[in-house]
Design an enzyme around this catalytic site. Structure first.
Site, short mmCIF file in Angstrom:
data_model
loop_
_atom_site.label_atom_id
_atom_site.label_comp_id
_atom_site.label_asym_id
_atom_site.label_seq_id
_atom_site.Cartn_x
_atom_site.Cartn_y
_atom_site.Cartn_z
N PHE A 109 -10.66 1.63 -0.74
CA PHE A 109 -10.30 2.70 -1.66
C PHE A 109 -10.75 2.32 -3.08
O PHE A 109 -11.29 1.24 -3.30
CB PHE A 109 -8.79 2.93 -1.62
CG PHE A 109 -8.26 3.12 -0.22
CD1 PHE A 109 -8.26 4.36 0.39
CD2 PHE A 109 -7.77 2.03 0.50
CE1 PHE A 109 -7.80 4.53 1.69
CE2 PHE A 109 -7.29 2.19 1.80
CZ PHE A 109 -7.31 3.44 2.39
N SER A 147 -8.16 6.28 7.82
CA SER A 147 -7.34 5.48 6.91
C SER A 147 -7.04 6.27 5.64
O SER A 147 -7.95 6.85 5.04
CB SER A 147 -8.05 4.18 6.53
OG SER A 147 -8.21 3.35 7.67
N CYS A 191 -2.60 0.84 2.94
CA CYS A 191 -3.53 1.44 3.89
C CYS A 191 -2.81 1.75 5.19
O CYS A 191 -2.21 0.86 5.81
CB CYS A 191 -4.70 0.48 4.15
SG CYS A 191 -5.93 1.15 5.31
N THR A 206 -2.96 4.23 9.00
CA THR A 206 -3.77 4.96 9.96
C THR A 206 -3.10 6.27 10.33
O THR A 206 -1.89 6.29 10.65
CB THR A 206 -3.99 4.12 11.23
OG1 THR A 206 -4.66 2.91 10.88
CG2 THR A 206 -4.81 4.88 12.26
N ALA A 239 4.23 -0.89 10.48
CA ALA A 239 4.72 -2.01 11.29
C ALA A 239 5.72 -2.85 10.50
O ALA A 239 5.89 -2.69 9.29
CB ALA A 239 3.54 -2.89 11.72
N HIS A 252 -4.20 -3.53 1.03
CA HIS A 252 -3.45 -4.65 1.61
C HIS A 252 -2.56 -5.23 0.51
O HIS A 252 -3.00 -6.00 -0.34
CB HIS A 252 -4.40 -5.72 2.15
CG HIS A 252 -5.33 -5.21 3.19
ND1 HIS A 252 -6.48 -5.88 3.56
CD2 HIS A 252 -5.29 -4.09 3.96
CE1 HIS A 252 -7.10 -5.19 4.50
NE2 HIS A 252 -6.40 -4.09 4.75
N THR A 276 -5.67 -1.21 -15.54
CA THR A 276 -6.17 -2.37 -16.26
C THR A 276 -5.01 -3.12 -16.88
O THR A 276 -4.13 -2.52 -17.52
CB THR A 276 -7.15 -1.94 -17.38
OG1 THR A 276 -8.25 -1.25 -16.79
CG2 THR A 276 -7.67 -3.14 -18.15
#
Length: 203
Positions: free
Chosen positions: A2, A40, A47, A49, A67, A105, A150
């Protein structure tokens, strides 16, 4: 992958416990016919699914499943129906890279320690988890709840960012307050540089 540029402000319709973790249904402005099951999507910077989807007269929605590890590392465990959430579809080849490369992640949760509202911006200060703090640099990039930002300054575990009015309008940031826990992903280039330095020292 992304860019950290939020393209939809979704709404959580339901968030239910399942044996594998949690299933969440999210209302979206996206045309769900334009992506497949298995696609995704960054949801609040994480991220996920797509496991189900539908376009309908009462609104479009898609479902994701989180999960146990995701629930342990992120604020997904606290999602509730009615909550707004930053969404971004995955990067396509040739698309404009307006933010920075974001994997979705999450490295941990950053806590909002200060909010200062100014006429043309809002300053947020955060406390980073100790394991992520070394990868946050002044003028470097971070992804916070899926938003590419930033870094303004850094002091130990603390770092700050400025948000402009446009970002406040099109993301969940206008509602963020002191004490909120934010999904933090450090710049992957910093992560790889840190790993190389660690390997060099051990070698």
């Amino acid at each position: 992958m992304f860019t950290g540029i939020v393209t939809d402000l979704g709404e959580i319709l339901s968030s239910d416990d399942i044996p594998a973790g949690k299933r969440t249904r999210i209302r979206t402005a996206y045309d769900t016919d334009t992506f497949d099951i298995g696609a995704s999507i960054s949801c609040g910077g994480v991220c996920h699914t797509v496991t189900a989807k539908r376009n309908g007269p009462d609104g479009n929605w898609f479902e994701i499943e989180s999960a146990a590890e995701t629930l342990a590392l992120t604020n997904v465990k606290d999602w509730k129906a009615g909550q707004r959430i930053n969404l971004e579809r995955s990067l396509t080849m040739g698309a404009e890279l307006g933010g920075h490369l974001v994997l979705g992640h999450v490295d941990g949760l950053a806590r909002v320690t200060e909010r200062q509202d100014h006429p043309d911006s809002v300053l947020f200060r955060f406390e980073a988890p100790p394991e992520a703090a070394p990868f946050i640099a002044k003028k470097g990039s971070v992804a916070l709840d899926g938003t590419s930002l930033t870094v303004n300054d850094v002091d130990g575990l603390l770092f700050s960012v400025f948000l402009i009015p446009h970002t406040l309008e099109v993301t969940t940031w206008s509602a963020r307050q002191v004490g909120d826990m934010i999904n933090l992903e450090v710049d992957m280039m910093a992560r790889y540089a840190g790993r190389l330095a660690e390997f060099s020292r051990s070698g």
